[in-house]
Design a protein around this motif. Structure first.
Motif, PDB file in Angstrom:
ATOM      1  N   ALA A  92       0.835  -1.204   0.000  1.00 18.98           N
ATOM      2  CA  ALA A  92       0.000   0.000   0.000  1.00 18.98           C
ATOM      3  C   ALA A  92       0.869   1.254   0.000  1.00 18.98           C
ATOM      4  CB  ALA A  92      -0.936  -0.007   1.208  1.00 18.98           C
ATOM      5  N   GLU A  93       1.908   1.258   0.826  1.00 18.37           N
ATOM      6  CA  GLU A  93       2.808   2.408   0.872  1.00 18.37           C
ATOM      7  C   GLU A  93       3.619   2.507  -0.413  1.00 18.37           C
ATOM      8  OE1 GLU A  93       6.376   4.329   3.665  1.00 18.37           O
ATOM      9  OE2 GLU A  93       5.424   2.423   4.218  1.00 18.37           O
ATOM     10  N   ALA A  94       4.037   1.357  -0.934  1.00 21.26           N
ATOM     11  CA  ALA A  94       4.792   1.343  -2.190  1.00 21.26           C
ATOM     12  C   ALA A  94       3.959   1.915  -3.330  1.00 21.26           C
ATOM     13  CB  ALA A  94       5.240  -0.081  -2.519  1.00 21.26           C
ATOM     14  N   LEU A  95       2.658   1.646  -3.315  1.00 24.47           N
ATOM     15  CA  LEU A  95       1.769   2.164  -4.359  1.00 24.47           C
ATOM     16  C   LEU A  95       1.688   3.690  -4.313  1.00 24.47           C
ATOM     17  CD1 LEU A  95      -1.128  -0.445  -4.151  1.00 24.47           C
ATOM     18  CD2 LEU A  95       0.193   0.093  -6.213  1.00 24.47           C
ATOM     19  N   VAL A  96       1.699   4.253  -3.101  1.00 29.44           N
ATOM     20  CA  VAL A  96       1.637   5.710  -2.960  1.00 29.44           C
ATOM     21  C   VAL A  96       2.838   6.357  -3.640  1.00 29.44           C
ATOM     22  CG1 VAL A  96       1.716   7.634  -1.319  1.00 29.44           C
ATOM     23  CG2 VAL A  96       0.307   5.625  -0.832  1.00 29.44           C
ATOM     24  N   TYR A  97       4.027   5.823  -3.372  1.00 36.62           N
ATOM     25  CA  TYR A  97       5.238   6.376  -3.981  1.00 36.62           C
ATOM     26  C   TYR A  97       5.267   6.123  -5.488  1.00 36.62           C
ATOM     27  CZ  TYR A  97       7.140   7.043   0.727  1.00 36.62           C
ATOM     28  OH  TYR A  97       7.350   7.449   2.020  1.00 36.62           O
ATOM     29  N   LEU A  98       4.826   4.935  -5.880  1.00 32.91           N
ATOM     30  CA  LEU A  98       4.861   4.581  -7.296  1.00 32.91           C
ATOM     31  C   LEU A  98       3.894   5.448  -8.096  1.00 32.91           C
ATOM     32  CD1 LEU A  98       6.294   2.541  -9.128  1.00 32.91           C
ATOM     33  CD2 LEU A  98       4.335   1.018  -8.850  1.00 32.91           C
ATOM     34  N   LYS A  99       2.734   5.739  -7.505  1.00 36.90           N
ATOM     35  CA  LYS A  99       1.746   6.587  -8.191  1.00 36.90           C
ATOM     36  C   LYS A  99       2.326   7.969  -8.465  1.00 36.90           C
ATOM     37  CE  LYS A  99      -2.992   8.349  -7.758  1.00 36.90           C
ATOM     38  NZ  LYS A  99      -3.411   7.890  -9.090  1.00 36.90           N
ATOM     39  N   LYS A 100       3.030   8.525  -7.475  1.00 38.20           N
ATOM     40  CA  LYS A 100       3.644   9.837  -7.653  1.00 38.20           C
ATOM     41  C   LYS A 100       4.735   9.789  -8.716  1.00 38.20           C
ATOM     42  CE  LYS A 100       2.834  11.509  -2.920  1.00 38.20           C
ATOM     43  NZ  LYS A 100       3.481  11.970  -1.658  1.00 38.20           N
ATOM     44  N   ARG A 101       5.468   8.687  -8.737  1.00 39.06           N
ATOM     45  CA  ARG A 101       6.562   8.552  -9.695  1.00 39.06           C
ATOM     46  C   ARG A 101       6.051   8.565 -11.138  1.00 39.06           C
ATOM     47  NH1 ARG A 101      11.555   6.879  -8.692  1.00 39.06           N
ATOM     48  NH2 ARG A 101      10.948   6.024  -6.663  1.00 39.06           N
ATOM     49  N   TYR A 102       4.824   8.049 -11.348  1.00 39.22           N
ATOM     50  CA  TYR A 102       4.280   7.949 -12.702  1.00 39.22           C
ATOM     51  C   TYR A 102       3.410   9.145 -13.099  1.00 39.22           C
ATOM     52  CZ  TYR A 102       5.918   3.303 -13.953  1.00 39.22           C
ATOM     53  OH  TYR A 102       6.697   2.241 -14.311  1.00 39.22           O
ATOM     54  N   GLU A 103       3.287  10.124 -12.232  1.00 36.65           N
ATOM     55  CA  GLU A 103       2.495  11.307 -12.574  1.00 36.65           C
ATOM     56  C   GLU A 103       3.130  12.037 -13.756  1.00 36.65           C
ATOM     57  OE1 GLU A 103       2.144  13.686  -9.093  1.00 36.65           O
ATOM     58  OE2 GLU A 103       0.627  12.400  -8.146  1.00 36.65           O
ATOM     59  N   GLY A 104       2.296  12.368 -14.739  1.00 39.65           N
ATOM     60  CA  GLY A 104       2.785  13.086 -15.910  1.00 39.65           C
ATOM     61  C   GLY A 104       3.471  12.218 -16.946  1.00 39.65           C
ATOM     62  N   ARG A 105       3.537  10.912 -16.710  1.00 40.02           N
ATOM     63  CA  ARG A 105       4.186  10.009 -17.660  1.00 40.02           C
ATOM     64  C   ARG A 105       3.174   9.466 -18.660  1.00 40.02           C
ATOM     65  NH1 ARG A 105       9.021   8.065 -15.564  1.00 40.02           N
ATOM     66  NH2 ARG A 105       9.333   7.257 -17.668  1.00 40.02           N
ATOM     67  N   GLY A 106       3.655   8.715 -19.647  1.00 44.29           N
ATOM     68  CA  GLY A 106       2.769   8.139 -20.653  1.00 44.29           C
ATOM     69  C   GLY A 106       1.923   6.999 -20.112  1.00 44.29           C
ATOM     70  N   VAL A 107       2.351   6.438 -18.992  1.00 45.85           N
ATOM     71  CA  VAL A 107       1.608   5.376 -18.320  1.00 45.85           C
ATOM     72  C   VAL A 107       1.302   5.838 -16.908  1.00 45.85           C
ATOM     73  CG1 VAL A 107       1.677   2.996 -17.488  1.00 45.85           C
ATOM     74  CG2 VAL A 107       2.697   3.563 -19.688  1.00 45.85           C
ATOM     75  N   HIS A 108       0.081   5.614 -16.471  1.00 49.99           N
ATOM     76  CA  HIS A 108      -0.330   6.026 -15.133  1.00 49.99           C
ATOM     77  C   HIS A 108      -0.654   4.815 -14.276  1.00 49.99           C
ATOM     78  CE1 HIS A 108      -1.799  10.257 -16.552  1.00 49.99           C
ATOM     79  NE2 HIS A 108      -0.488  10.128 -16.566  1.00 49.99           N
TER      80      HIS A 108
END
Length: 215
Positions: free
Chosen positions: A49-65
Motif C-alpha cells: 500500500a505504501e509502495a503504491l503511494v510512492y509509485l503513483k507519484k513517480r508515474y504522474e505526468g508520464r505516458g503510463v499512469h
C-alpha cells in the motif's frame, strides 16, 4: 543482562525495492491487482500500500499512469494518449439497445433486481440480454434481497469499471458523455431521464453532475 535480540530473518526489503516489485507485478498483469494479491506475492513484511503511494507519484505526468480500479490497481495508458493505441484496439460486438439500456440501469441503479430493471424499462428483460452482459463480464450477480423470494441483484463488475477507466460507480458519466461514446443514441433512455436535466445543468454549473452520485 538481557541478551541482544537477533535480527529478523524476514526483514522487509527497502521501500525502493518494494516499489520495483509492485511495478513489476502490475506491469506484467493483464488484470488489475489488489493490495492483498500484491502482499501475497511480495516478501514477508512488505507494505505494498505504501509502495503504491510512492509509485503513483513517480508515474504522474508520464505516458503510463498507475490507476485505481475498484479495490485494485493497474498500469494504464494516459488518457490523453489513447489515440496512439487506435491500431491496437479490438472492436467489440455492438450491444443491442436492450443490452445498453439494461447495462445503464444496472450501472446507475445498482444493486438492482431483474424485476426492477423491467419496471424501469417498461418491458421484460430477456435472459439472453442478461447472459450477454454477464458473459462480457460487465455485470455480475450481487447479494440477494432480504424480501419475499430473496431475488438476486445485479451490479457492474470491476472489468466494466476498468474498461471505462472508472475508479468506482460514482465516476459514471452523464448522458452527453454516454452518447458521445456511442453507448446511447438520442432517444430517451429508460431509468436515466434524470441525467438529461443534469446534463443541462452542467452547462451552467460544472458541479451539477456530481450531485447525482452523492450518498
Amino acid at each position: 543482562m538481557a541478551e541482544p535480540q537477533e535480527e529478523s530473518l524476514f526483514e522487509a526489503p527497502p521501500m525502493a525495492e518494494q516499489e520495483r516489485m509492485v511495478e513489476a507485478i502490475l506491469f506484467a498483469s493483464v488484470e488489475a491487482v489488489t493490495i492483498k494479491e500484491l502482499s501475497d506475492r511480495m516478501p514477508h513484511g512488505s507494505d505494498p500500500a505504501e509502495a503504491l503511494v510512492y509509485l503513483k507519484k513517480r508515474y504522474e505526468g508520464r505516458g503510463v499512469h498507475l490507476v485505481r480500479v475498484g479495490d485494485a490497481w493497474a498500469m494504464r495508458t494516459a488518457g490523453d494518449l489513447g489515440f496512439l493505441m487506435q491500431k491496437e484496439t479490438i472492436e467489440t460486438r455492438k450491444l443491442s439497445r436492450a443490452a445498453i439500456e439494461t447495462l445503464a440501469i444496472v450501472a446507475y441503479h445498482q444493486p438492482v433486481t431483474r424485476a426492477e430493471i423491467e419496471e424501469i424499462r417498461g418491458v421484460s428483460v430477456s435472459r439472453g440480454t442478461v447472459d450477454q452482459l454477464i458473459e462480457m463480464e460487465w455485470i455480475r450477480f450481487g447479494r440477494r434481497r432480504m424480501t419475499p423470494g430473496r431475488p438476486v441483484t445485479f451490479v457492474v463488475t470491476q472489468t466494466f469499471l476498468d474498461h471505462f477507466g472508472l475508479e468506482n460507480a460514482r465516476d459514471l458519466p452523464g448522458l452527453k458523455e454516454l452518447r458521445s461514446a456511442g453507448l446511447l443514441d438520442n432517444r430517451p433512455a429508460p431509468g436515466l431521464e434524470a441525467l438529461d436535466a443534469d446534463d443541462d445543468d452542467e452547462d451552467e454549473s460544472p458541479e451539477g453532475q456530481n450531485e447525482l452520485f452523492e450518498d
